[in-house]
Design an enzyme around this catalytic site. Structure first.
Site, PDB file in Angstrom:
ATOM      1  N   SER A   1      -9.704  -0.523   7.147  1.00 17.65           N
ATOM      2  CA  SER A   1      -9.364  -0.281   5.741  1.00 17.65           C
ATOM      3  C   SER A   1      -8.467  -1.409   5.196  1.00 17.65           C
ATOM      4  O   SER A   1      -8.312  -1.365   4.058  1.00 17.65           O
ATOM      5  CB  SER A   1      -8.403   1.042   5.830  1.00 17.65           C
ATOM      6  OG  SER A   1      -8.739   2.074   5.644  1.00 17.65           O
ATOM      7  N   LYS A  37       0.887  -1.188  -0.153  1.00 12.52           N
ATOM      8  CA  LYS A  37      -0.003  -0.125   0.040  1.00 12.52           C
ATOM      9  C   LYS A  37       1.010   1.365  -0.082  1.00 12.52           C
ATOM     10  O   LYS A  37       2.085   1.357   0.696  1.00 12.52           O
ATOM     11  CB  LYS A  37      -0.891   0.080   1.079  1.00 12.52           C
ATOM     12  CG  LYS A  37      -1.911   0.986   1.404  1.00 12.52           C
ATOM     13  CD  LYS A  37      -2.766   1.065   2.513  1.00 12.52           C
ATOM     14  CE  LYS A  37      -4.086   1.864   2.594  1.00 12.52           C
ATOM     15  NZ  LYS A  37      -4.654   1.828   3.754  1.00 12.52           N
ATOM     16  N   SER A  65      -9.740   1.967   3.095  1.00 14.11           N
ATOM     17  CA  SER A  65      -8.980   2.555   1.988  1.00 14.11           C
ATOM     18  C   SER A  65      -7.793   1.637   1.280  1.00 14.11           C
ATOM     19  O   SER A  65      -7.347   2.213   0.285  1.00 14.11           O
ATOM     20  CB  SER A  65      -8.005   3.781   2.938  1.00 14.11           C
ATOM     21  OG  SER A  65      -7.018   3.091   3.772  1.00 14.11           O
TER      22      SER A  65
END
Lengths: 494, 94
Positions: free
Chosen positions: A177, A78, A153
């Site tokens: 997330s 990420k 997210s």
């Protein structure tokens, strides 16, 4: 079966047995990314050349017979975990050109275990969002339904794993997330106990809630990654000093005698009916595996969203104070220092980030601190104590991960509160700091549904074991998104 | 809980954000909705509840004060928007 469709555990065995080289695996994956990425946009940066270099180096070491847990396997990261000499943007214009001078501990551990970074994945800007729509670099599509969001997210990490663009990915979870996008994309996502995985080099959103964790194709892969990621790090002052034992072996233990709590507050009106039916079916399945289901209550759950949207933006408004155009990131010139600050921050942050900075600044401001922030920290204690009490009676808890499957683009962007409600079942877990995993457990209108298992602090082993036994008995992770359709869509995008 | 236009302007100033008229308008409405939702916390009796700042009661974490490797100056400065003679350069302050 195509190489890219194997699990992390399977491919690492194949590489260490010399059935296939890391270079072959990486080259194959890069080709697959090229074919699918125009449709999905899972990545902000694909590090193809660096990955091939690393794969070549790994293959040389592999000849010498050294053993590595993640030997030569490409893994996605990420884009809020710092990677030395690789751009790390946090999906924000503010950090569009930021190249970190150091690597996050979690990523360093992946590399030390022989893992290869294949790219940096898309996300909501500064991890603030539940759909990956707030990214400065554009949206990511859900591999199961290209008109839908992948969740957020960690949406890019989830879609990359679901569409076999990576064998696994790292995500971060502040209020859901990792788990919510894992549920939306039909993969496994684990949020470890707060303090279990180092946050050093994780770009901070809400420091008392943030946690790094694995997003994988199978439960065994998640356990394998936890073996790599867990452990004390002196560079993170909130890192926990607890003994870490192997997460993979205990997966195979049967579930006889396991006591699982079913908290009634997680079965609400307005829940998608197919989600409800799938969770009930999963509960029956767990009973058949020898678990005893015990109805429990966590009455303060309904306050967790309020507590979260006071604490997280408050911490964020403070953490994001560092983006002032002085030491790194964007600078927009102004006539004096204050004007430079204001112009930089206004042009560098997107709408949702500004909204949360505003919210946090307000609830921390003089006159409102007691009414909001202090109150939220008190309710946080009530929520935490409630989990402690329930865990005296049961070994873990089972709930849905989300009330609905993936929603369509734009459906919730106009009303922030409706977007915040997408995290209603995941948020209290971060507030209490306990671990939780989301695993696939069915479909609603061809979109995946997630089952959430919540564990006692530092007992990831238990929820991994329940998740693994459920997965093995149902083969719930066997269905895959239609890659042909994604490739067709990609051709039209080009 | 209704925020006023002036309050939103004031918060933006505290947060060092320069907002357009349109942004102030939409944030006024949106933040009011969110704050109104949070009013639900008022129904709880919190008189004797201690605030929780850390989920696993940690004490101060100390380490030995030993010199260790840190990043060289060049790398610290590599992301600076404006750098001059080993310093970050900012607009005039005084």
């Amino acid at each position: 079966m195509n190489l890219e469709q194997l699990s992390l555990t399977e491919i690492s065995k194949k590489i260490s047995n010399h059935e296939v080289s890391s270079v072959e695996v990486t080259e194959n994956l890069i080709r697959h990314i090229e074919k699918t990425e125009p449709a999905l946009h899972s990545f902000i940066t694909v590090t193809a050349d660096l990955a091939l270099d690393a794969a070549r180096k790994f293959d040389e070491m592999n000849i010498k017979g050294e053993s590595f847990l993640l030997g030569g396997v490409p893994i996605a990261i990420k884009d809020l975990l710092c990677t030395k000499n690789i751009k790390t943007t946090c999906a924000s214009r503010m950090l569009e050109n930021f190249v970190p001078p150091y690597t996050a501990t979690a990523v360093e551990k992946i590399e030390q275990a022989g893992g290869i970074i294949i790219g940096k994945t898309n996300m909501d800007e500064f991890a603030m969002g539940s759909s990956t729509e707030t990214s400065y670099f554009g949206k990511t599509r859900n591999p199961w339904d290209l008109d839908c969001v992948p969740g957020g997210s960690s949406g890019g990490s989830a879609s990359s794993v679901a569409a076999h663009q990576a064998y696994a990915a790292l995500g971060s979870d502040t209020g859901g997330s990792i788990r919510q996008p894992a549920a939306f994309c039909g993969i496994v996502g684990l949020k470890p106990t707060y303090g279990m995985v180092s946050r050093f080099g994780l770009i901070a959103f809400a420091s008392s809630l943030d946690q790094v964790g694995p997003m994988t194709k199978t439960v065994e892969d998640a356990a394998l990654l936890m073996n790599v990621l867990s452990g004390y790090d002196s560079k993170d002052s909130t890192s926990a000093q607890v003994p870490i034992s192997d997460f993979v072996m205990p997966l195979k233990k049967n579930l006889k005698g396991m006591k699982i709590g079913v908290p009634k507050e997680f079965f609400i009106d307005g829940m998608d009916l197919e989600v409800k039916a799938s969770i009930e079916k999963a509960i029956t399945q767990l009973e058949q595996l020898g678990c005893t289901m015990i109805p429990v209550s966590l009455p303060h759950t309904k306050y967790s969203l309020s507590v979260y949207y006071i604490i997280a933006p408050a911490e964020a408004s403070s953490n994001l104070g560092r983006y002032d155009g002085v030491r790194y990131g964007l600078r927009t010139p102004g006539d004096n220092l204050n004007q430079m600050y204001e112009k930089t921050r206004s042009s560098g942050f997107g709408a949702e980030v500004k909204r949360r900075i505003m919210l946090g600044t307000y609830t921390l401001s003089s006159g409102y601190y007691d009414a909001y922030y202090l109150k939220a920290m008190k309710v946080r204690r009530l929520i935490k104590s409630e989990f402690d009490q329930v865990f005296q009676k049961v070994d873990c808890l089972v709930t849905p991960t989300t009330p609905t499957p993936a929603f369509r683009f734009g459906e919730k962007t106009q009303n922030p509160l409706s977007m915040y409600l997408a995290d209603i079942f995941t948020i209290s877990i971060n507030i209490a700091g306990v671990p939780a995993i989301s695993i696939p457990c069915g479909f609603s209108k061809n979109k995946p549904i997630g089952l959430q298992l919540i564990g006692k602090p530092f007992e990831e082993s238990t929820i991994l074991q329940v998740a693994y036994q459920y997965e093995q008995s149902t083969l719930s992770n066997q269905l895959k998104p239609n890659l042909k359709k994604i490739e067709e869509f990609s051709k039209n995008e080009l | 809980m209704d925020l006023s236009y002036a309050e939103v302007r004031y918060i933006a100033k505290l947060a060092r954000l320069e907002l357009s008229e349109k942004e102030v308008e939409s944030y006024t409405a949106q933040l009011s909705t969110v704050l109104e939702y949070m009013q639900q916390l008022d129904e709880l009796n919190l008189k004797d509840v201690e605030p929780l700042t850390h989920v696993f009661q940690m004490q101060n974490v100390f380490r030995e004060d030993k010199v260790a490797m840190s990043l060289p100056q060049k790398q610290i400065l590599q992301n600076g928007p404006e750098v001059q003679s080993g310093h970050f350069k900012v607009p005039q302050i005084l």
